[in-house]
Design a protein around this motif. Sequence first.
Motif, PDB file in Angstrom:
ATOM      1  N   ALA A  23      41.263  50.390  38.754  1.00 55.55           N
ATOM      2  CA  ALA A  23      40.443  49.658  37.555  1.00 55.55           C
ATOM      3  C   ALA A  23      40.598  48.192  37.442  1.00 55.55           C
ATOM      4  O   ALA A  23      39.703  47.387  36.870  1.00 55.55           O
ATOM      5  N   TRP A  24      41.975  47.711  37.641  1.00 57.15           N
ATOM      6  CA  TRP A  24      42.227  46.490  37.774  1.00 57.15           C
ATOM      7  C   TRP A  24      41.049  45.678  38.847  1.00 57.15           C
ATOM      8  O   TRP A  24      40.612  44.587  38.387  1.00 57.15           O
ATOM      9  N   GLY A  25      40.968  46.128  39.849  1.00 59.83           N
ATOM     10  CA  GLY A  25      40.082  45.431  40.884  1.00 59.83           C
ATOM     11  C   GLY A  25      38.638  45.359  40.296  1.00 59.83           C
ATOM     12  O   GLY A  25      38.034  44.323  40.284  1.00 59.83           O
ATOM     13  N   VAL A  26      38.317  46.548  39.680  1.00 62.90           N
ATOM     14  CA  VAL A  26      36.764  46.441  39.048  1.00 62.90           C
ATOM     15  C   VAL A  26      36.792  45.377  37.997  1.00 62.90           C
ATOM     16  O   VAL A  26      35.872  44.494  37.680  1.00 62.90           O
ATOM     17  N   LEU A  27      37.955  45.459  36.952  1.00 57.16           N
ATOM     18  CA  LEU A  27      37.721  44.381  35.891  1.00 57.16           C
ATOM     19  C   LEU A  27      37.789  43.058  36.549  1.00 57.16           C
ATOM     20  O   LEU A  27      37.137  42.116  35.794  1.00 57.16           O
ATOM     21  N   ASP A  28      38.677  42.727  37.516  1.00 58.48           N
ATOM     22  CA  ASP A  28      38.694  41.525  37.992  1.00 58.48           C
ATOM     23  C   ASP A  28      37.374  41.339  38.673  1.00 58.48           C
ATOM     24  O   ASP A  28      36.910  39.922  38.320  1.00 58.48           O
ATOM     25  N   ARG A  29      36.593  41.893  39.085  1.00 56.04           N
ATOM     26  CA  ARG A  29      35.305  41.651  39.567  1.00 56.04           C
ATOM     27  C   ARG A  29      34.468  41.222  38.378  1.00 56.04           C
ATOM     28  O   ARG A  29      33.509  40.296  38.632  1.00 56.04           O
ATOM     29  N   PHE A  30      34.308  42.235  37.398  1.00 53.57           N
ATOM     30  CA  PHE A  30      33.648  41.900  36.397  1.00 53.57           C
ATOM     31  C   PHE A  30      33.977  40.462  35.689  1.00 53.57           C
ATOM     32  O   PHE A  30      32.940  40.025  35.476  1.00 53.57           O
ATOM     33  N   VAL A  31      34.905  40.298  35.548  1.00 54.52           N
ATOM     34  CA  VAL A  31      35.447  38.886  34.821  1.00 54.52           C
ATOM     35  C   VAL A  31      34.815  37.851  35.807  1.00 54.52           C
ATOM     36  O   VAL A  31      34.465  36.674  35.573  1.00 54.52           O
ATOM     37  N   GLU A  32      35.257  37.827  37.003  1.00 55.28           N
ATOM     38  CA  GLU A  32      34.710  36.863  38.124  1.00 55.28           C
ATOM     39  C   GLU A  32      33.337  36.476  38.056  1.00 55.28           C
ATOM     40  O   GLU A  32      33.050  35.433  38.234  1.00 55.28           O
ATOM     41  N   ASP A  33      32.630  37.640  38.199  1.00 55.33           N
ATOM     42  CA  ASP A  33      31.139  37.670  38.289  1.00 55.33           C
ATOM     43  C   ASP A  33      30.655  36.827  37.154  1.00 55.33           C
ATOM     44  O   ASP A  33      29.735  36.147  37.058  1.00 55.33           O
ATOM     45  N   GLY A  34      31.175  37.173  35.672  1.00 57.20           N
ATOM     46  CA  GLY A  34      30.754  36.471  34.816  1.00 57.20           C
ATOM     47  C   GLY A  34      29.458  36.923  34.035  1.00 57.20           C
ATOM     48  O   GLY A  34      29.098  36.645  33.131  1.00 57.20           O
ATOM     49  N   ARG A  35      28.825  38.214  34.360  1.00 52.63           N
ATOM     50  CA  ARG A  35      27.588  38.398  33.917  1.00 52.63           C
ATOM     51  C   ARG A  35      27.927  39.668  32.753  1.00 52.63           C
ATOM     52  O   ARG A  35      26.955  39.885  31.886  1.00 52.63           O
TER      53      ARG A  35
END
Length: 135
Positions: A23-35
């Motif tokens: 879930a950390w990896g998923v959260l990190d990607r969501f935040v990095e993506d910015g959408r």
Amino acid sequence: MAKVMTKTVNLALQGGGAHGAFAWGVLDRFVEDGRLEIDGLSATSAGSMNAAVYAYGKMTGGPDGAREALHNFWLNISRAGEMYSPIKKMPWEMISWLNDGNGGHSLTFWLFETWTRMFSPYELNPFNFNPLHDD
């Protein structure tokens, strides 16, 4: 340059040890993506740790602060696991010509695996050791 459209979401984060790291990896990607704009988090167990660290990081440093806080948290969890692991190999087990062909697992791994099948985590931790607790 066109502004990126964002969608506000609420997330539920599950628990279960390794699911927390995922879930950390998923959260990190969501935040990095910015959408996606994460408005609310509901969580249990390991998911709660992610939610608390995310919220603290976002509150103190915005989206980049949330990513950094989660990265540092999981880095520290990894280090604690490496340092205190009851199943890490002994120095003599790392010598390749002494490897007994047990699939790369140490003797302590096999012993620990047997114990965890017979006893609850509470019975195997009589001193209530918790690397997440700051004494």
